[in-house]
Design a protein around this motif. Sequence first.
Motif, PDB file in Angstrom:
ATOM      1  N   ASP A   1      38.830  60.124  26.738  1.00 25.63           N
ATOM      2  CA  ASP A   1      39.925  60.456  25.848  1.00 25.63           C
ATOM      3  C   ASP A   1      40.736  61.618  26.439  1.00 25.63           C
ATOM      4  OD1 ASP A   1      41.338  60.417  23.546  1.00 25.63           O
ATOM      5  OD2 ASP A   1      39.879  61.553  22.368  1.00 25.63           O
ATOM      6  N   ILE A   2      40.028  62.506  27.115  1.00 26.76           N
ATOM      7  CA  ILE A   2      40.657  63.597  27.859  1.00 26.76           C
ATOM      8  C   ILE A   2      40.017  63.627  29.243  1.00 26.76           C
ATOM      9  CG2 ILE A   2      41.153  65.044  25.840  1.00 26.76           C
ATOM     10  CD1 ILE A   2      38.683  66.751  26.639  1.00 26.76           C
ATOM     11  N   SER A   3      40.672  64.307  30.191  1.00 27.50           N
ATOM     12  CA  SER A   3      40.066  64.428  31.516  1.00 27.50           C
ATOM     13  C   SER A   3      39.641  65.867  31.763  1.00 27.50           C
ATOM     14  CB  SER A   3      41.059  63.992  32.596  1.00 27.50           C
ATOM     15  OG  SER A   3      42.082  64.963  32.713  1.00 27.50           O
ATOM     16  N   SER A   4      38.698  66.023  32.665  1.00 33.45           N
ATOM     17  CA  SER A   4      38.250  67.367  33.028  1.00 33.45           C
ATOM     18  C   SER A   4      39.395  68.128  33.690  1.00 33.45           C
ATOM     19  CB  SER A   4      37.043  67.286  33.966  1.00 33.45           C
ATOM     20  OG  SER A   4      36.648  68.578  34.362  1.00 33.45           O
ATOM     21  N   THR A   5      40.256  67.415  34.422  1.00 27.52           N
ATOM     22  CA  THR A   5      41.392  68.065  35.068  1.00 27.52           C
ATOM     23  C   THR A   5      42.323  68.699  34.024  1.00 27.52           C
ATOM     24  OG1 THR A   5      41.227  66.496  36.876  1.00 27.52           O
ATOM     25  CG2 THR A   5      43.311  67.680  36.670  1.00 27.52           C
ATOM     26  N   GLU A   6      42.607  67.961  32.955  1.00 29.11           N
ATOM     27  CA  GLU A   6      43.464  68.513  31.886  1.00 29.11           C
ATOM     28  C   GLU A   6      42.808  69.723  31.227  1.00 29.11           C
ATOM     29  OE1 GLU A   6      45.598  64.716  29.769  1.00 29.11           O
ATOM     30  OE2 GLU A   6      43.412  64.770  29.711  1.00 29.11           O
ATOM     31  N   LEU A   7      41.523  69.547  30.930  1.00 29.32           N
ATOM     32  CA  LEU A   7      40.773  70.611  30.255  1.00 29.32           C
ATOM     33  C   LEU A   7      40.728  71.873  31.127  1.00 29.32           C
ATOM     34  CD1 LEU A   7      38.891  70.897  27.656  1.00 29.32           C
ATOM     35  CD2 LEU A   7      36.988  70.445  29.191  1.00 29.32           C
ATOM     36  N   THR A   8      40.411  71.688  32.398  1.00 28.64           N
ATOM     37  CA  THR A   8      40.280  72.813  33.322  1.00 28.64           C
ATOM     38  C   THR A   8      41.625  73.517  33.516  1.00 28.64           C
ATOM     39  OG1 THR A   8      38.476  71.634  34.412  1.00 28.64           O
ATOM     40  CG2 THR A   8      39.444  73.455  35.627  1.00 28.64           C
ATOM     41  N   LYS A   9      42.701  72.730  33.633  1.00 28.12           N
ATOM     42  CA  LYS A   9      44.044  73.315  33.759  1.00 28.12           C
ATOM     43  C   LYS A   9      44.376  74.175  32.552  1.00 28.12           C
ATOM     44  CE  LYS A   9      46.966  70.377  36.611  1.00 28.12           C
ATOM     45  NZ  LYS A   9      47.794  69.180  36.567  1.00 28.12           N
ATOM     46  N   ALA A  10      44.054  73.670  31.363  1.00 32.27           N
ATOM     47  CA  ALA A  10      44.342  74.417  30.131  1.00 32.27           C
ATOM     48  C   ALA A  10      43.618  75.753  30.137  1.00 32.27           C
ATOM     49  CB  ALA A  10      43.930  73.594  28.916  1.00 32.27           C
ATOM     50  N   TYR A  11      42.356  75.731  30.590  1.00 36.95           N
ATOM     51  CA  TYR A  11      41.590  76.981  30.626  1.00 36.95           C
ATOM     52  C   TYR A  11      42.092  77.925  31.712  1.00 36.95           C
ATOM     53  CZ  TYR A  11      38.478  76.051  26.835  1.00 36.95           C
ATOM     54  OH  TYR A  11      37.992  75.872  25.573  1.00 36.95           O
ATOM     55  N   LEU A  12      42.479  77.381  32.863  1.00 36.09           N
ATOM     56  CA  LEU A  12      42.983  78.256  33.925  1.00 36.09           C
ATOM     57  C   LEU A  12      44.266  78.950  33.493  1.00 36.09           C
ATOM     58  CD1 LEU A  12      42.205  76.047  37.061  1.00 36.09           C
ATOM     59  CD2 LEU A  12      41.189  78.279  36.548  1.00 36.09           C
ATOM     60  N   SER A  13      45.126  78.250  32.749  1.00 36.77           N
ATOM     61  CA  SER A  13      46.349  78.945  32.312  1.00 36.77           C
ATOM     62  C   SER A  13      46.040  79.938  31.198  1.00 36.77           C
ATOM     63  CB  SER A  13      47.474  77.982  31.906  1.00 36.77           C
ATOM     64  OG  SER A  13      46.972  76.908  31.212  1.00 36.77           O
ATOM     65  N   ARG A  14      45.014  79.627  30.419  1.00 40.74           N
ATOM     66  CA  ARG A  14      44.580  80.577  29.392  1.00 40.74           C
ATOM     67  C   ARG A  14      44.035  81.869  30.038  1.00 40.74           C
ATOM     68  NH1 ARG A  14      45.521  82.134  24.392  1.00 40.74           N
ATOM     69  NH2 ARG A  14      43.659  82.844  23.321  1.00 40.74           N
ATOM     70  N   ILE A  15      43.307  81.684  31.140  1.00 37.81           N
ATOM     71  CA  ILE A  15      42.774  82.855  31.859  1.00 37.81           C
ATOM     72  C   ILE A  15      43.933  83.738  32.318  1.00 37.81           C
ATOM     73  CG2 ILE A  15      41.596  83.602  33.988  1.00 37.81           C
ATOM     74  CD1 ILE A  15      39.803  81.113  33.722  1.00 37.81           C
TER      75      ILE A  15
END
Lengths: 95, 497
Positions: B20-34
């Motif tokens: 439903d979601i990809s790890s790439t999307e999830l990881t990108k979201a967290y990297l921009s949050r960082i």
Amino acid sequence: MSIDKLTAKTLANLARIKISEDELDDVVENLNTIILMFNKLDEVDTLRVEPLTNITGNFLSQSDDLIIDGGYQNQITSNAPKVDRGFFVVPRVID
Amino acid sequence: MNDFLDLSLAEARARLAARDISSTELTKAYLSRIEATANLNAYITITHDQAMLGAAQADARLAKGKGGILEGICIAVKDLFCTNGVQTTAASRMLDGFIPTYESTVTSNLWNAGAVLLGKTNLDEFAMGSSNTTSYYGAVESPWRSTDASDKKRVPGGSSGGSAAAVAARSAIAATGTDTGGSIRQPASFSGIVGIKPTYGRCSRWGIIAFASSLDQAGPMARTVEDAAILLQAMASYDPKDSTSAKTTMPNLLVDINKSVKGMSIGVPIEYRIDSLPEETSKIWDHGIDYLKSEGADIVHISLPHTKYALPTYYIIAPAEASSNLARYDGVRYGLRINEQNITDMYTHTRTEGFGEEVKRRILLGTYVLSSGYYDAYYLKAQKMRNLLRHDFNQAFDKVDAILTPTTLSDAFEIGDNKDDPLKMYLQDVFTVPASLVGLPSISVPVTLSKRGLPIGLQVLGRMFDENSVVRVGRTLERTAEFKAMTTLVNGILKDE
């Protein structure tokens, strides 16, 4: 019990840490505040109590005397401040 | 973007598996949050490229219907775990630039389970502290602010302060921490998240930079009890490379997690109601007791008579072991070297420049309690006290299945408070050190906000190797307390957007 300046200097020497004269008073005062807390343990009679050195009760395991890895000298020395031909280099210790 | 950040680890895991979601999307979201929360100083190293590569690899495995229990989940790792090829500092000048050539067992387990590394989180230097203000890389700021002094920066707690701040600020789904005397539980309480210190021996200490070896234990920090349990399941293992690693197999922690506490006996130790316990914390503890009672638990008043001696015992044992462990930092094989002509001067200058004030204080204390003439009076005495403390808990656990206490005396203090008074700082650990000294598993669960709007947690202690009861009682507290508050910072960002 508490410590004086001389004891603090001896401890620092044993630990290979230098305390400057400016810091000495503060260091001694802070250490003594904490050591004073330790003295609270004098209230408890522990004469017949065994020291606890193993909290899980598991016996330490022994491994067979076999070579299981090795041969990566470069990795071992890769973070060393000074290396020469695979050896750690330190200032001369024998005159 | 915030949709991704709102997912718990359990939810993200389900949606990743469902594609439903990809790890790439999830990881990108967290990297921009960082990046957006960089001012908190929660991370020492951000592994951007490695994270994106790991996410792509996880996505490939997930596409084939494969993957471990953390496949594609991006997490942060306390900068005390050695990570192969990634700088590992223990937040000390001594190890600035140190790049391990091996991977700690706990992090190996995580990568084998499919987790993705976001970066290495800040901590108190060598994990010594309760405020995360002693780091060579600067203090970590909590994403929480109080309502009465919203201009004042608060500590996230310590020593795993970077991990706690990252999870609370949603710049990591979850993070690893280590706990020697409360370093997972106290920052979890201060930051409104869940933290578990497992039974001593559950998680291998191999590759974790040592502080006090008979106390050090790795554990998870996460937003929910379920998330923490999932992460712990992946971290724990028997490891022949750690001679104190437990062979006892970790049961599946999710099996009983939602089971009612009906019929369980929960102990409330009278000795934890100390004079210096603020009324507010005392009331929050009472609420916790009421929650468990209303869920059908039997509340049993118990006595742990040696509790008041736990703190001095801890501050003898921990510095003693630290002074031995930190003797290895001599400027020869790795880390800082201040060059001198003479080898003794090299040792002394390296250690004087490389260690911060608190680390040096603990090395001196440890040297004192182990020195000739004082060993029996302090170190041996403390080991005997440890036996008496264990006896207290053994007697209590004959009657109860778990114990409920506050995690901390109060909510988070301001950055800079307690700085000039080490003893006051040490008192922060008063409720967490007993479980450390005896090796018991324990959890901190956020239950409410204080009057000034800062989170406070409660602590649950269990029998040795009974993490199941700890997460079950913790989950009940979480469910009944319905703690849903978000950090001032998260609220602020959501508002701006």
